[in-house]
Motif scaffolding. Sequence first.
Motif, PDB file in Angstrom:
ATOM      1  N   LYS A   9      64.574  87.648  89.285  1.00  0.00           N
ATOM      2  CA  LYS A   9      65.943  87.658  89.804  1.00  0.00           C
ATOM      3  C   LYS A   9      65.943  87.254  91.286  1.00  0.00           C
ATOM      4  O   LYS A   9      66.777  86.472  91.731  1.00  0.00           O
ATOM      5  N   GLY A  10      64.988  87.775  92.058  1.00  0.00           N
ATOM      6  CA  GLY A  10      64.856  87.395  93.468  1.00  0.00           C
ATOM      7  C   GLY A  10      64.552  85.929  93.625  1.00  0.00           C
ATOM      8  O   GLY A  10      65.111  85.241  94.487  1.00  0.00           O
ATOM      9  N   PHE A  11      63.668  85.418  92.780  1.00  0.00           N
ATOM     10  CA  PHE A  11      63.321  84.004  92.797  1.00  0.00           C
ATOM     11  C   PHE A  11      64.553  83.151  92.531  1.00  0.00           C
ATOM     12  O   PHE A  11      64.843  82.189  93.258  1.00  0.00           O
ATOM     13  N   LEU A  12      65.308  83.484  91.475  1.00  0.00           N
ATOM     14  CA  LEU A  12      66.492  82.703  91.119  1.00  0.00           C
ATOM     15  C   LEU A  12      67.568  82.793  92.195  1.00  0.00           C
ATOM     16  O   LEU A  12      68.244  81.808  92.493  1.00  0.00           O
ATOM     17  N   SER A  13      67.713  83.967  92.792  1.00  0.00           N
ATOM     18  CA  SER A  13      68.685  84.137  93.873  1.00  0.00           C
ATOM     19  C   SER A  13      68.345  83.207  95.034  1.00  0.00           C
ATOM     20  O   SER A  13      69.209  82.491  95.547  1.00  0.00           O
TER      21      SER A  13
END
Length: 177
Positions: free
Chosen positions: A132-136
């Motif tokens: 999720k952090g990566f995609l954000s």
Amino acid sequence: MAGPQQAPHLPLAELTASQFLDIWRHFDADGNGYIEGKELENFFQELESARKGAGVDSKKDNLGDKMKEFMHKYDKNADGKIEMAELAQILPTEENFLLCFRQHVGSSSEFMEAWRRYDTDRSGYIEANELKGFLSDLLKKANRPYDEPKLQEYTQTILRMFDMNGDGKLGLSEMSR
């Protein structure tokens, strides 16, 4: 004097990332990462059927000629197969975040750099919260607006795509696909 008439286009609603993935999996029946051979014929026949159902009919009746014309237009690398990035150009997808995702981890060195950066607990896996952090970060970098539900949908879509053993996290071999 009127100019040449533009060919009618097939009006389609934009697909969500999840719907796009469902379509991809439907046509990439063998899961090898390409729509090719019989899969490509099935894709094209369903596309033609949808076009006719929408009242869009081309002048050519020969299916083979239509397929050649279609592939010339959309098979950007002329390998005779449709890749995910090429399909994303054909189907109106609400956010082509899948393309951003693939482009961001394009080379081996970029991939390993991203892996090390987002595997924050050094477990050897990228769990859902790390993904999720990566995609954000990826969406911010691409200047694409998103909200929490959309980010959650994208995270789940990537997990559905690459989490082959269904453990809710991505191992190095899964992510490298």
